[in-house]
Scaffold this motif. Structure first.
Motif, mmCIF file in Angstrom:
data_model
loop_
_atom_site.group_PDB
_atom_site.id
_atom_site.type_symbol
_atom_site.label_atom_id
_atom_site.label_comp_id
_atom_site.label_asym_id
_atom_site.label_seq_id
_atom_site.Cartn_x
_atom_site.Cartn_y
_atom_site.Cartn_z
ATOM 1 N N LEU A 136 45.963 29.901 -45.219
ATOM 2 C CA LEU A 136 45.402 30.170 -46.547
ATOM 3 C C LEU A 136 46.462 30.320 -47.632
ATOM 4 N N PRO A 137 47.555 31.086 -47.421
ATOM 5 C CA PRO A 137 48.567 31.183 -48.497
ATOM 6 C C PRO A 137 49.150 29.832 -48.886
ATOM 7 N N ASP A 138 49.380 28.956 -47.876
ATOM 8 C CA ASP A 138 49.966 27.649 -48.180
ATOM 9 C C ASP A 138 48.981 26.751 -48.927
ATOM 10 N N VAL A 139 47.742 26.707 -48.449
ATOM 11 C CA VAL A 139 46.773 25.830 -49.118
ATOM 12 C C VAL A 139 46.374 26.405 -50.469
ATOM 13 N N ALA A 140 46.516 27.724 -50.659
ATOM 14 C CA ALA A 140 46.240 28.304 -51.977
ATOM 15 C C ALA A 140 47.207 27.741 -53.014
ATOM 16 N N VAL A 141 48.456 27.508 -52.613
ATOM 17 C CA VAL A 141 49.431 26.909 -53.529
ATOM 18 C C VAL A 141 48.998 25.488 -53.894
ATOM 19 N N LEU A 142 48.554 24.724 -52.899
ATOM 20 C CA LEU A 142 48.064 23.374 -53.177
ATOM 21 C C LEU A 142 46.834 23.419 -54.079
ATOM 22 N N ALA A 143 45.969 24.408 -53.851
ATOM 23 C CA ALA A 143 44.776 24.549 -54.691
ATOM 24 C C ALA A 143 45.158 24.867 -56.127
ATOM 25 N N VAL A 144 46.181 25.687 -56.317
ATOM 26 C CA VAL A 144 46.645 26.000 -57.667
ATOM 27 C C VAL A 144 47.163 24.734 -58.349
ATOM 28 N N ILE A 145 47.851 23.879 -57.605
ATOM 29 C CA ILE A 145 48.382 22.643 -58.188
ATOM 30 C C ILE A 145 47.253 21.745 -58.670
ATOM 31 N N ILE A 146 46.270 21.523 -57.815
ATOM 32 C CA ILE A 146 45.175 20.631 -58.205
ATOM 33 C C ILE A 146 44.316 21.274 -59.287
ATOM 34 N N GLY A 147 44.178 22.607 -59.263
ATOM 35 C CA GLY A 147 43.453 23.293 -60.330
ATOM 36 C C GLY A 147 44.172 23.167 -61.662
ATOM 37 N N ALA A 148 45.521 23.232 -61.635
ATOM 38 C CA ALA A 148 46.292 23.091 -62.871
ATOM 39 C C ALA A 148 46.145 21.692 -63.454
ATOM 40 N N VAL A 149 46.122 20.678 -62.593
ATOM 41 C CA VAL A 149 45.931 19.306 -63.072
ATOM 42 C C VAL A 149 44.568 19.160 -63.728
ATOM 43 N N ALA A 150 43.528 19.720 -63.083
ATOM 44 C CA ALA A 150 42.181 19.647 -63.651
ATOM 45 C C ALA A 150 42.108 20.377 -64.983
ATOM 46 N N LEU A 151 42.752 21.536 -65.078
ATOM 47 C CA LEU A 151 42.749 22.297 -66.324
ATOM 48 C C LEU A 151 43.455 21.534 -67.433
ATOM 49 N N LEU A 152 44.575 20.894 -67.120
ATOM 50 C CA LEU A 152 45.280 20.096 -68.120
ATOM 51 C C LEU A 152 44.409 18.939 -68.605
ATOM 52 N N ALA A 153 43.640 18.357 -67.694
ATOM 53 C CA ALA A 153 42.746 17.260 -68.089
ATOM 54 C C ALA A 153 41.685 17.755 -69.064
ATOM 55 N N VAL A 154 41.127 18.944 -68.803
ATOM 56 C CA VAL A 154 40.105 19.496 -69.691
ATOM 57 C C VAL A 154 40.701 19.813 -71.060
ATOM 58 N N LEU A 155 41.900 20.400 -71.080
ATOM 59 C CA LEU A 155 42.550 20.719 -72.355
ATOM 60 C C LEU A 155 42.871 19.449 -73.141
ATOM 61 N N ALA A 156 43.330 18.408 -72.441
ATOM 62 C CA ALA A 156 43.599 17.137 -73.111
ATOM 63 C C ALA A 156 42.318 16.540 -73.677
ATOM 64 N N GLN A 157 41.219 16.685 -72.943
ATOM 65 C CA GLN A 157 39.932 16.186 -73.432
ATOM 66 C C GLN A 157 39.541 16.887 -74.730
ATOM 67 N N ARG A 158 39.641 18.209 -74.754
ATOM 68 C CA ARG A 158 39.248 18.960 -75.951
ATOM 69 C C ARG A 158 40.127 18.587 -77.147
ATOM 70 N N ARG A 159 41.418 18.385 -76.899
ATOM 71 C CA ARG A 159 42.313 18.020 -77.994
ATOM 72 C C ARG A 159 41.970 16.631 -78.530
ATOM 73 N N ALA A 160 41.710 15.705 -77.620
ATOM 74 C CA ALA A 160 41.367 14.351 -78.044
ATOM 75 C C ALA A 160 40.025 14.318 -78.768
ATOM 76 N N GLN A 161 39.068 15.104 -78.288
ATOM 77 C CA GLN A 161 37.764 15.149 -78.955
ATOM 78 C C GLN A 161 37.873 15.744 -80.349
ATOM 79 N N ALA A 162 38.738 16.752 -80.504
ATOM 80 C CA ALA A 162 38.901 17.362 -81.824
ATOM 81 C C ALA A 162 39.466 16.348 -82.822
#
Length: 545
Positions: free
Chosen positions: A225-251
């Motif tokens: 779990l500790p190791d895969v939690a790090v991988l989960a944080v990485i993929i979550g960060a990528v998804a969050l960056l995509a959402v933030l980029a979407q909001r900026r582009a939409q604005a």
């Protein structure tokens, strides 16, 4: 359901032992397997999102703005693949293209025995992710087209603009925010998809981050779990960056519109209409009819690779799934119950949260706004990451109660409430935005309490939007596999995990039979909802005008 799981996941990945430490994150990013999986995830999600947005946008423009015949039926059929589980889509296409395909053997078109299935490749993963997400992008762009005021397009036509110029100078700039949203949603959906990359990518050694997480956790258990939690944080960060980029582009692309939404234009295609209609029906045949025919043919043979004929055709796989084995029936019952309870709870939560988000009081509005933001973040994060967050929170017994949700259907329900809350909130928030606050103020002035106002005024007015969100939550949760892939246990199987386990263990005809039953159940449910939608208020059934 939102703050605690996501916070626990972030702490486990970024602050092991309660002390911020970037070491595990740097070590994970330095590993070759992680870098390859991250690149594969970005490539497959990025390429498939572009293709899905192009296909979905073109279909939305054709159905939404032209005089194409049968638009209602086409809309239903284009959206249907979106409601079919991704792993079922993968199984269907594997059985439609491989050298052992009963359908191709029946038609005499099967490749040479021993040849490799062309879908077992990065291109195959990208292609099927594109097909899976085209319905999603179509729905988003179609919604944007329906919200456009008609007077701008009519003014352009009065001044002599042809269909091509009006499309490029008026329509596309106005629906640019919808196109951006469709691209971002398709990217996030492809990034977190587990079923298609698992079934097509593993044989081709094309491993994405969700598949890497699943393989490590299923191979080594909760100790990872500790190791895969790090991988989960990485993929979550990528998804969050995509959402933030979407909001900026939409604005930047947003345009202020005046006037209420009106019926869309029906541009006359003239002599090109038969060709446009043929192209749309060809898309439906290629993405829906062909894979479903492959599923049915595989379910009717005694073993995968046997040629389908009058002598080999058998219903044994259907009998095995429906009457002999207990796991499939449990899976159908569990998925129906869990999806139904999640849809009802989230619809009620959305009505309450939407009310407080629309009120002028600062504290309730801030709390409801925070809930909406967390829900958007949870929806953007892949389902497998939500599963890991739930395991971290519920692995041990609950404080005070001493009851453990791990290994029960309760933890799957909790994951559904977290992962799909945004689906229920969006339509209800839009419904509250259209309500006149004077209705609630007048009721308060007349002495009506909160519960009575909700029961007599606000509840009925927002019920169509809440029902629409509940329908989408139910259909999404009923067929998913990504969220429950790490949470299921014997006795708590879901439809998605049961089908995946059949295919993973080599019981291909059983997987095909259960997939056919699942598709038929989904189709019957959508047809029933479509029929009920004729008498329901507008907006209750998402795909009906």
């Amino acid at each position: 359901m939102l703050l605690v799981p996501l916070g626990r996941l972030a702490l486990t990945g970024l602050a092991p032992g309660g002390v911020p430490d970037a070491g595990p994150l740097i070590e994970a990013l330095g590993a070759g397997s992680t870098r390859r999986a991250l690149v594969n995830s970005l490539v497959s999600a990025g390429a498939s999102s572009v293709l899905a947005t192009l296909a979905g946008g073109l279909i939305a423009l054709a159905i939404g703005l032209t005089d194409i015949r049968g638009r209602g039926v086409l809309t239903f059929l284009v959206l249907l693949p979106m409601m079919i589980p991704p792993h079922v889509t993968a199984i269907a296409w594997i059985q439609a293209t491989g050298p052992a395909s009963p359908l191709l053997l029946l038609l005499g078109l099967a490749p040479a025995p021993g040849s490799e299935n062309p879908l077992y490749s990065a291109g195959g993963v990208i292609a099927l992710l594109s097909v899976q997400n085209t319905g999603l992008t179509f729905l988003v762009v179609r919604t944007g087209l329906r919200a456009l005021p008609r007077d701008m397009s009519e003014a352009a036509r009065v001044f002599g603009a042809g269909p091509g110029r009006m499309l490029s100078r008026v329509v596309l700039p106005l629906v640019a925010p919808s196109l951006i949203a469709a691209l971002a949603l398709a990217f996030v959906s492809g990034l977190g998809n587990f079923g298609i990359p698992a079934l097509l990518g593993i044989p081709a050694r094309f491993t994405t981050l969700p598949v890497l997480i699943w393989r490590r956790l299923t191979s080594f258990g909760p100790g990872m779990l500790p190791d895969v939690a790090v991988l989960a944080v990485i993929i979550g960060a990528v998804a969050l960056l995509a959402v933030l980029a979407q909001r900026r582009a939409q604005a930047r692309a947003g345009v202020s519109l005046t006037g209420a939404p009106q019926p869309a234009l029906a541009l006359r295609l003239g002599g090109a209409r038969p060709f446009a209609e043929a192209a749309l029906w060809a898309w439906v045949a290629a993405t829906l009819a062909l894979p479903l025919a492959a599923l049915v043919s595989t379910a009717l043979v005694p073993a995968y690779g046997v040629r389908l004929s009058a002598d080999t055709a058998t219903l044994e796989s259907f009998r095995e799934v429906l009457f002999v084995q207990e796991a499939p029936l449990r899976a159908f019952a569990n998925s129906t119950l869990l999806a139904g309870v999640a849809a009802a709870l989230l619809a009620a939560t959305a009505v309450l949260a939407g009310y407080f988000a629309s009120r002028p009081a600062r504290l309730p509005r801030a709390v409801a706004g925070g809930l909406s933001t967390l829900a958007d973040l949870a929806y953007a994060i892949p389902g497998l990451v939500i599963s890991i967050a739930m395991i971290l929170v519920f692995l041990r017994p609950l404080p005070v109660l001493g009851v453990s949700l791990y290994g029960t259907g309760g933890i799957i329900l909790a994951a559904y409430l977290t992962a799909f809350m945004a689906i229920a909130l969006k339509p209800v928030a839009a419904a509250y935005a259209r309500l006149d606050p004077a209705l609630d103020d007048a009721a308060r002035t007349s002495g009506a309490g909160f519960s009575r106002r909700m029961r007599r005024i606000l509840g009925p007015l927002t019920a169509p939007a809440a029902a629409s969100g509940a329908i989408l939550v139910f259909l999404t949760a009923y067929n998913e596999v990504t969220v429950s892939a790490l949470l299921w246990s014997t006795g708590n199987e879901t439809i998605g995990t049961a089908i995946f386990n059949y295919e993973d263990s080599g019981a291909t005809p059983l997987a095909a039979a259960m997939s056919v039953i699942t598709v038929l159940a989904t189709l019957c449910l959508m047809l029933l909802l479509d029929r009920l939608g004729r008498r329901a208020p507008p907006g209750v059934v998402p795909w009906r005008d």
